[in-house]
Motif scaffolding. Structure first.
Motif, mmCIF file in Angstrom:
data_model
loop_
_atom_site.group_PDB
_atom_site.id
_atom_site.type_symbol
_atom_site.label_atom_id
_atom_site.label_comp_id
_atom_site.label_asym_id
_atom_site.label_seq_id
_atom_site.Cartn_x
_atom_site.Cartn_y
_atom_site.Cartn_z
ATOM 1 N N PRO A 126 76.644 102.806 186.115
ATOM 2 C CA PRO A 126 75.556 102.180 186.867
ATOM 3 C C PRO A 126 74.843 101.127 186.025
ATOM 4 N N ALA A 127 74.270 100.124 186.698
ATOM 5 C CA ALA A 127 73.470 99.112 185.989
ATOM 6 C C ALA A 127 72.313 99.804 185.282
ATOM 7 N N MET A 149 74.906 119.166 164.323
ATOM 8 C CA MET A 149 76.194 118.478 164.448
ATOM 9 C C MET A 149 76.954 118.811 165.726
ATOM 10 N N ARG A 150 76.455 119.761 166.513
ATOM 11 C CA ARG A 150 77.109 120.038 167.797
ATOM 12 C C ARG A 150 76.658 119.079 168.889
ATOM 13 N N ALA A 151 75.636 118.270 168.603
ATOM 14 C CA ALA A 151 75.082 117.405 169.651
ATOM 15 C C ALA A 151 75.997 116.214 169.932
ATOM 16 N N LEU A 152 76.167 115.910 171.212
ATOM 17 C CA LEU A 152 76.962 114.747 171.616
ATOM 18 C C LEU A 152 76.182 113.478 171.273
ATOM 19 N N HIS A 153 76.867 112.487 170.734
ATOM 20 C CA HIS A 153 76.168 111.267 170.352
ATOM 21 C C HIS A 153 77.090 110.050 170.444
ATOM 22 N N SER A 154 76.483 108.881 170.362
ATOM 23 C CA SER A 154 77.263 107.643 170.489
ATOM 24 C C SER A 154 76.553 106.497 169.777
ATOM 25 N N ALA A 155 77.338 105.540 169.346
ATOM 26 C CA ALA A 155 76.759 104.262 168.898
ATOM 27 C C ALA A 155 76.271 103.531 170.146
ATOM 28 N N ALA A 156 75.428 102.511 169.964
ATOM 29 C CA ALA A 156 74.865 101.804 171.114
ATOM 30 C C ALA A 156 74.758 100.321 170.804
ATOM 31 N N PRO A 157 74.720 99.497 171.860
ATOM 32 C CA PRO A 157 74.591 98.053 171.625
ATOM 33 C C PRO A 157 73.267 97.700 170.954
ATOM 34 N N ASN A 158 73.281 96.584 170.245
ATOM 35 C CA ASN A 158 72.054 96.079 169.634
ATOM 36 C C ASN A 158 71.635 94.815 170.395
ATOM 37 N N ALA A 159 70.679 94.975 171.302
ATOM 38 C CA ALA A 159 70.229 93.835 172.111
ATOM 39 C C ALA A 159 69.057 93.105 171.458
ATOM 40 N N GLY A 190 73.842 89.512 175.085
ATOM 41 C CA GLY A 190 73.537 90.079 176.401
ATOM 42 C C GLY A 190 72.567 91.244 176.377
ATOM 43 N N ALA A 191 72.366 91.786 177.576
ATOM 44 C CA ALA A 191 71.379 92.863 177.751
ATOM 45 C C ALA A 191 71.935 94.193 177.261
ATOM 46 N N TRP A 192 71.024 95.068 176.911
ATOM 47 C CA TRP A 192 71.403 96.415 176.470
ATOM 48 C C TRP A 192 71.950 97.195 177.663
ATOM 49 N N HIS A 193 72.913 98.052 177.420
ATOM 50 C CA HIS A 193 73.351 98.977 178.467
ATOM 51 C C HIS A 193 73.665 100.325 177.851
ATOM 52 N N PRO A 223 76.134 85.767 168.335
ATOM 53 C CA PRO A 223 76.157 87.221 168.515
ATOM 54 C C PRO A 223 77.514 87.672 169.062
ATOM 55 N N THR A 224 77.906 88.862 168.716
ATOM 56 C CA THR A 224 79.204 89.379 169.173
ATOM 57 C C THR A 224 79.007 90.193 170.451
ATOM 58 N N ASN A 225 80.110 90.436 171.128
ATOM 59 C CA ASN A 225 80.070 91.304 172.307
ATOM 60 C C ASN A 225 80.235 92.746 171.865
ATOM 61 N N TRP A 226 79.344 93.617 172.350
ATOM 62 C CA TRP A 226 79.507 95.042 172.104
ATOM 63 C C TRP A 226 80.879 95.480 172.599
ATOM 64 N N PRO A 227 81.649 96.332 171.876
ATOM 65 C CA PRO A 227 81.267 97.123 170.701
ATOM 66 C C PRO A 227 81.590 96.475 169.355
ATOM 67 N N ASP A 228 81.779 95.175 169.317
ATOM 68 C CA ASP A 228 82.018 94.508 168.037
ATOM 69 C C ASP A 228 80.710 94.493 167.230
ATOM 70 N N LYS A 229 80.731 95.155 166.067
ATOM 71 C CA LYS A 229 79.504 95.246 165.269
ATOM 72 C C LYS A 229 79.302 94.022 164.385
ATOM 73 N N GLY A 230 80.280 93.119 164.395
ATOM 74 C CA GLY A 230 80.104 91.864 163.677
ATOM 75 C C GLY A 230 80.773 91.847 162.306
ATOM 76 N N TYR A 231 81.417 92.910 161.909
ATOM 77 C CA TYR A 231 82.104 92.992 160.616
ATOM 78 C C TYR A 231 82.915 94.282 160.690
ATOM 79 N N SER A 232 83.791 94.503 159.711
ATOM 80 C CA SER A 232 84.481 95.798 159.730
ATOM 81 C C SER A 232 83.925 96.668 158.597
ATOM 82 N N ALA A 233 83.853 97.957 158.879
ATOM 83 C CA ALA A 233 83.275 98.900 157.902
ATOM 84 C C ALA A 233 84.011 98.799 156.565
ATOM 85 N N LYS A 234 85.323 98.502 156.640
ATOM 86 C CA LYS A 234 86.140 98.388 155.425
ATOM 87 C C LYS A 234 85.644 97.258 154.531
ATOM 88 N N GLN A 235 85.156 96.173 155.165
ATOM 89 C CA GLN A 235 84.688 95.022 154.381
ATOM 90 C C GLN A 235 83.445 95.368 153.556
#
Ligand code: AKG
Length: 268
Positions: A196-197, A233-243, A116-119, A56-68
Protein backbone atom coordinates in the motif's frame (compact mmCIF):
# COMPACT_ATOMS: atom_id res chain seq x y z
CA UNK A 1 22.00 0.92 33.23
CA UNK A 2 18.39 -0.06 32.40
CA UNK A 3 15.66 1.29 34.64
CA UNK A 4 12.93 -1.14 35.75
CA UNK A 5 10.61 0.58 33.21
CA UNK A 6 13.12 0.06 30.41
CA UNK A 7 13.54 -3.58 31.41
CA UNK A 8 9.77 -4.07 31.38
CA UNK A 9 9.51 -2.37 27.98
CA UNK A 10 12.28 -4.58 26.64
CA UNK A 11 10.48 -7.74 27.84
CA UNK A 12 7.20 -6.67 26.23
CA UNK A 13 8.41 -4.99 23.03
CA UNK A 14 11.75 -6.65 22.36
CA UNK A 15 13.24 -3.22 21.75
CA UNK A 16 14.11 -0.30 24.00
CA UNK A 17 15.93 3.00 23.56
CA UNK A 18 18.54 4.22 26.03
CA UNK A 19 19.45 7.87 25.53
CA UNK A 20 22.87 9.54 25.76
CA UNK A 21 24.93 6.45 26.54
CA UNK A 22 28.03 7.80 24.81
CA UNK A 23 29.73 11.18 25.03
CA UNK A 24 30.19 13.50 22.04
CA UNK A 25 33.97 12.82 21.79
CA UNK A 26 33.43 9.03 21.84
CA UNK A 27 30.88 9.26 19.02
CA UNK A 28 32.95 11.78 17.12
CA UNK A 29 36.00 9.46 17.10
CA UNK A 30 33.91 6.63 15.62
CA UNK A 31 32.28 8.92 13.02
CA UNK A 32 35.65 10.32 11.93
CA UNK A 33 37.10 6.83 11.53
CA UNK A 34 34.09 5.73 9.45
CA UNK A 35 34.22 8.87 7.31
CA UNK A 36 37.90 8.23 6.62
CA UNK A 37 36.86 4.97 4.91
CA UNK A 38 34.58 6.90 2.57
CA UNK A 39 37.44 9.20 1.49
CA UNK A 40 38.79 6.60 -0.90
CA UNK A 41 35.38 6.63 -2.63
CA UNK A 42 35.46 10.46 -2.88
CA UNK A 43 32.38 10.61 -0.68
CA UNK A 44 34.05 12.39 2.24
CA UNK A 45 36.97 14.73 2.95
CA UNK A 46 38.56 15.89 6.21
CA UNK A 47 35.92 14.20 8.34
CA UNK A 48 32.95 15.68 6.41
CA UNK A 49 30.62 14.14 3.88
CA UNK A 50 31.13 15.35 0.28
CA UNK A 51 27.93 14.34 -1.45
CA UNK A 52 27.17 17.43 -3.56
CA UNK A 53 28.32 15.84 -6.81
CA UNK A 54 26.63 12.55 -6.14
CA UNK A 55 23.04 11.95 -7.24
CA UNK A 56 20.90 10.12 -4.65
CA UNK A 57 20.52 6.41 -5.29
CA UNK A 58 17.34 4.39 -5.55
CA UNK A 59 16.52 2.28 -2.52
CA UNK A 60 17.79 -0.39 -1.72
CA UNK A 61 21.09 0.89 -3.12
CA UNK A 62 22.91 2.30 -0.08
CA UNK A 63 25.34 4.19 -2.29
CA UNK A 64 28.45 2.02 -1.74
CA UNK A 65 29.21 -1.61 -0.99
CA UNK A 66 29.92 -2.78 2.55
CA UNK A 67 33.07 -4.48 1.21
CA UNK A 68 34.48 -1.11 0.13
CA UNK A 69 34.24 0.18 3.69
CA UNK A 70 34.85 -2.90 5.82
CA UNK A 71 33.77 -3.43 9.41
CA UNK A 72 37.07 -3.59 11.25
CA UNK A 73 37.24 -0.12 12.77
CA UNK A 74 38.90 0.13 16.18
CA UNK A 75 37.00 3.28 17.21
CA UNK A 76 33.68 1.52 16.57
CA UNK A 77 34.78 -1.66 18.36
CA UNK A 78 35.72 0.57 21.26
CA UNK A 79 32.09 1.76 21.58
CA UNK A 80 30.69 -1.74 21.51
CA UNK A 81 33.22 -2.90 24.11
CA UNK A 82 32.52 0.04 26.42
CA UNK A 83 31.39 -0.61 30.04
CA UNK A 84 27.79 0.67 29.57
CA UNK A 85 27.23 -1.85 26.76
CA UNK A 86 28.63 -4.65 28.93
CA UNK A 87 26.34 -3.63 31.81
CA UNK A 88 23.27 -3.56 29.57
CA UNK A 89 23.98 -6.88 27.88
CA UNK A 90 24.83 -8.53 31.23
CA UNK A 91 21.59 -7.14 32.57
CA UNK A 92 19.33 -8.61 29.90
CA UNK A 93 21.32 -11.81 29.28
CA UNK A 94 21.67 -12.66 32.98
CA UNK A 95 25.49 -12.46 32.84
CA UNK A 96 25.61 -15.39 30.39
CA UNK A 97 28.86 -16.37 28.74
CA UNK A 98 28.87 -15.00 25.20
CA UNK A 99 29.76 -16.59 21.90
CA UNK A 100 32.27 -14.60 19.85
CA UNK A 101 32.52 -16.85 16.80
CA UNK A 102 29.18 -16.49 15.02
CA UNK A 103 29.09 -12.69 15.17
CA UNK A 104 32.72 -11.71 15.41
CA UNK A 105 32.67 -7.95 15.18
CA UNK A 106 30.45 -4.88 14.94
CA UNK A 107 28.94 -3.81 11.66
CA UNK A 108 28.77 -0.30 10.23
CA UNK A 109 25.31 0.74 9.05
CA UNK A 110 25.49 3.72 6.69
CA UNK A 111 22.83 4.58 4.11
CA UNK A 112 23.51 7.54 1.85
CA UNK A 113 20.41 9.59 0.92
CA UNK A 114 18.00 7.80 -1.40
CA UNK A 115 15.89 9.31 -4.15
CA UNK A 116 12.17 9.93 -3.64
CA UNK A 117 9.73 9.60 -0.79
CA UNK A 118 10.12 7.20 2.10
CA UNK A 119 8.12 3.98 1.98
CA UNK A 120 7.63 1.04 4.29
CA UNK A 121 9.72 -1.82 2.86
CA UNK A 122 7.76 -4.99 2.10
CA UNK A 123 10.78 -7.21 1.59
CA UNK A 124 14.03 -7.46 3.52
CA UNK A 125 12.27 -8.35 6.79
CA UNK A 126 14.31 -10.97 8.59
CA UNK A 127 15.76 -12.39 11.80
CA UNK A 128 19.45 -13.23 12.09
CA UNK A 129 19.09 -16.44 14.08
CA UNK A 130 16.67 -19.37 14.17
CA UNK A 131 13.90 -19.86 16.70
CA UNK A 132 15.25 -22.37 19.21
CA UNK A 133 13.53 -25.17 21.15
CA UNK A 134 14.71 -23.83 24.53
CA UNK A 135 12.71 -20.64 23.91
CA UNK A 136 15.36 -18.67 25.79
CA UNK A 137 16.27 -15.13 24.74
CA UNK A 138 19.10 -16.09 22.37
CA UNK A 139 20.98 -12.83 22.41
CA UNK A 140 20.62 -9.11 21.95
CA UNK A 141 21.61 -6.71 19.23
CA UNK A 142 22.85 -3.25 20.11
CA UNK A 143 22.42 -0.33 17.70
CA UNK A 144 24.36 2.88 18.38
CA UNK A 145 23.30 6.10 16.69
CA UNK A 146 26.32 7.97 15.33
CA UNK A 147 24.60 10.91 13.63
CA UNK A 148 21.19 12.53 14.13
CA UNK A 149 18.52 10.27 12.62
CA UNK A 150 15.07 11.75 12.04
CA UNK A 151 11.99 9.70 11.11
CA UNK A 152 12.32 8.36 7.52
CA UNK A 153 16.05 9.03 7.68
CA UNK A 154 17.12 5.42 7.14
CA UNK A 155 16.87 4.09 10.70
CA UNK A 156 16.40 0.34 11.04
CA UNK A 157 12.77 -0.82 11.47
CA UNK A 158 11.82 -3.39 14.11
CA UNK A 159 8.47 -5.13 14.70
CA UNK A 160 8.02 -4.76 18.43
CA UNK A 161 6.36 -7.78 20.01
CA UNK A 162 7.50 -10.11 17.21
CA UNK A 163 10.12 -11.71 19.49
CA UNK A 164 7.23 -13.31 21.42
CA UNK A 165 5.79 -15.14 18.40
CA UNK A 166 6.70 -18.63 17.14
CA UNK A 167 8.37 -19.71 20.38
CA UNK A 168 6.80 -23.16 20.16
CA UNK A 169 9.66 -25.32 21.39
CA UNK A 170 10.54 -25.94 17.76
CA UNK A 171 13.73 -25.23 15.81
CA UNK A 172 12.68 -22.84 13.00
CA UNK A 173 15.31 -21.67 10.53
CA UNK A 174 15.64 -17.89 10.19
CA UNK A 175 14.17 -17.75 6.71
CA UNK A 176 11.26 -19.95 7.80
CA UNK A 177 10.49 -17.52 10.65
CA UNK A 178 9.93 -14.84 7.97
CA UNK A 179 7.83 -17.28 5.91
CA UNK A 180 5.67 -18.32 8.85
CA UNK A 181 4.93 -14.91 10.38
CA UNK A 182 2.41 -13.99 7.64
CA UNK A 183 0.00 -16.44 9.29
CA UNK A 184 -0.79 -13.28 11.30
CA UNK A 185 -2.50 -10.45 9.46
CA UNK A 186 -0.02 -7.82 10.74
CA UNK A 187 2.81 -9.51 8.82
CA UNK A 188 0.65 -10.34 5.79
CA UNK A 189 0.01 -6.63 5.38
CA UNK A 190 3.62 -5.69 6.08
CA UNK A 191 5.05 -8.06 3.49
CA UNK A 192 2.28 -7.79 0.88
CA UNK A 193 3.09 -7.00 -2.75
CA UNK A 194 2.09 -4.64 -4.17
CA UNK A 195 2.55 -2.67 -1.01
CA UNK A 196 0.00 0.00 0.00
CA UNK A 197 1.03 3.63 -0.52
CA UNK A 198 2.68 5.10 2.62
CA UNK A 199 -0.36 7.16 3.58
CA UNK A 200 -2.57 4.09 3.31
CA UNK A 201 -0.28 1.86 5.26
CA UNK A 202 -2.04 1.27 8.54
CA UNK A 203 -2.48 -1.63 10.86
CA UNK A 204 -5.86 -2.05 12.45
CA UNK A 205 -6.29 -2.97 16.08
CA UNK A 206 -7.20 -6.51 15.10
CA UNK A 207 -3.94 -6.79 13.12
CA UNK A 208 -1.88 -5.73 16.07
CA UNK A 209 -3.70 -7.92 18.56
CA UNK A 210 -3.94 -10.93 16.30
CA UNK A 211 -1.86 -13.27 18.35
CA UNK A 212 -2.53 -14.03 21.99
CA UNK A 213 -2.92 -10.35 22.76
CA UNK A 214 0.68 -9.60 21.88
CA UNK A 215 0.76 -5.98 20.73
CA UNK A 216 2.70 -5.57 17.50
CA UNK A 217 4.01 -2.32 16.10
CA UNK A 218 6.78 -0.91 13.92
CA UNK A 219 9.56 0.89 15.78
CA UNK A 220 11.84 3.08 13.69
CA UNK A 221 15.29 3.63 15.19
CA UNK A 222 15.68 7.40 15.33
CA UNK A 223 17.56 9.64 17.74
CA UNK A 224 20.62 11.65 18.59
CA UNK A 225 24.30 10.69 18.42
CA UNK A 226 25.13 8.63 21.50
CA UNK A 227 21.67 7.06 21.86
CA UNK A 228 21.52 3.29 21.90
CA UNK A 229 18.83 0.73 21.11
CA UNK A 230 18.69 -2.77 22.45
CA UNK A 231 16.83 -5.43 20.43
CA UNK A 232 15.95 -9.01 21.34
CA UNK A 233 17.48 -11.02 18.48
CA UNK A 234 14.19 -12.82 17.87
CA UNK A 235 12.56 -9.59 16.69
CA UNK A 236 11.79 -9.21 12.99
CA UNK A 237 13.59 -6.24 11.49
CA UNK A 238 14.57 -4.59 8.22
CA UNK A 239 16.73 -1.89 6.72
CA UNK A 240 14.75 1.12 5.46
CA UNK A 241 15.08 3.85 2.85
CA UNK A 242 16.79 7.10 3.75
CA UNK A 243 14.54 9.91 2.51
CA UNK A 244 16.54 12.59 4.33
CA UNK A 245 19.40 14.68 2.95
CA UNK A 246 22.02 13.32 5.30
CA UNK A 247 23.62 9.88 5.58
CA UNK A 248 22.23 7.52 8.21
CA UNK A 249 25.15 6.44 10.42
CA UNK A 250 24.84 3.67 12.99
CA UNK A 251 26.98 0.86 14.37
CA UNK A 252 25.61 -2.45 15.51
CA UNK A 253 26.75 -5.66 17.16
CA UNK A 254 25.04 -8.91 18.07
CA UNK A 255 25.70 -10.40 21.51
CA UNK A 256 24.84 -14.08 21.40
CA UNK A 257 24.69 -16.40 24.40
CA UNK A 258 27.25 -19.21 24.21
CA UNK A 259 24.39 -21.66 24.97
CA UNK A 260 22.54 -20.34 21.92
CA UNK A 261 25.52 -21.04 19.69
CA UNK A 262 25.55 -24.65 20.98
CA UNK A 263 21.80 -24.96 20.35
CA UNK A 264 22.16 -23.58 16.81
CA UNK A 265 24.96 -26.02 16.05
CA UNK A 266 23.00 -29.04 17.31
CA UNK A 267 19.29 -28.47 16.75
CA UNK A 268 17.21 -31.13 18.53
O1 AKG B 1 19.52 -0.98 9.29
C1 AKG B 1 20.03 -1.74 8.50
O2 AKG B 1 20.72 -1.36 7.55
C2 AKG B 1 19.78 -3.23 8.58
C3 AKG B 1 20.08 -3.81 9.91
C4 AKG B 1 19.87 -5.30 9.86
O3 AKG B 1 19.13 -5.80 9.09
C5 AKG B 1 20.57 -6.16 10.79
O4 AKG B 1 21.30 -5.66 11.63
O5 AKG B 1 20.41 -7.39 10.69
Amino acid sequence: MLTPQQQAEFETSGVVKVRSVFSKPEISRARTAILARFEALNLSRNGQWQLDQRPPTNWPDKGYSAKQIGNKIAEVECLLNAPPVKQITDNVLAHSKLDTQIFKRPQILVTLPNRGAWHMPHDGWHVDIPRLPSGQRPGVQIFIILSEIQPQGGGTLIVSGSHRLLNNGEFIRSRDVTKRLPQYSFFRKLMATPHPAPDQYQHTESDTKSQADIPLDIVELTGAPGDLYLMDMRALHSAAPNASHRPRMMATHRFLRAETAVEIARPS
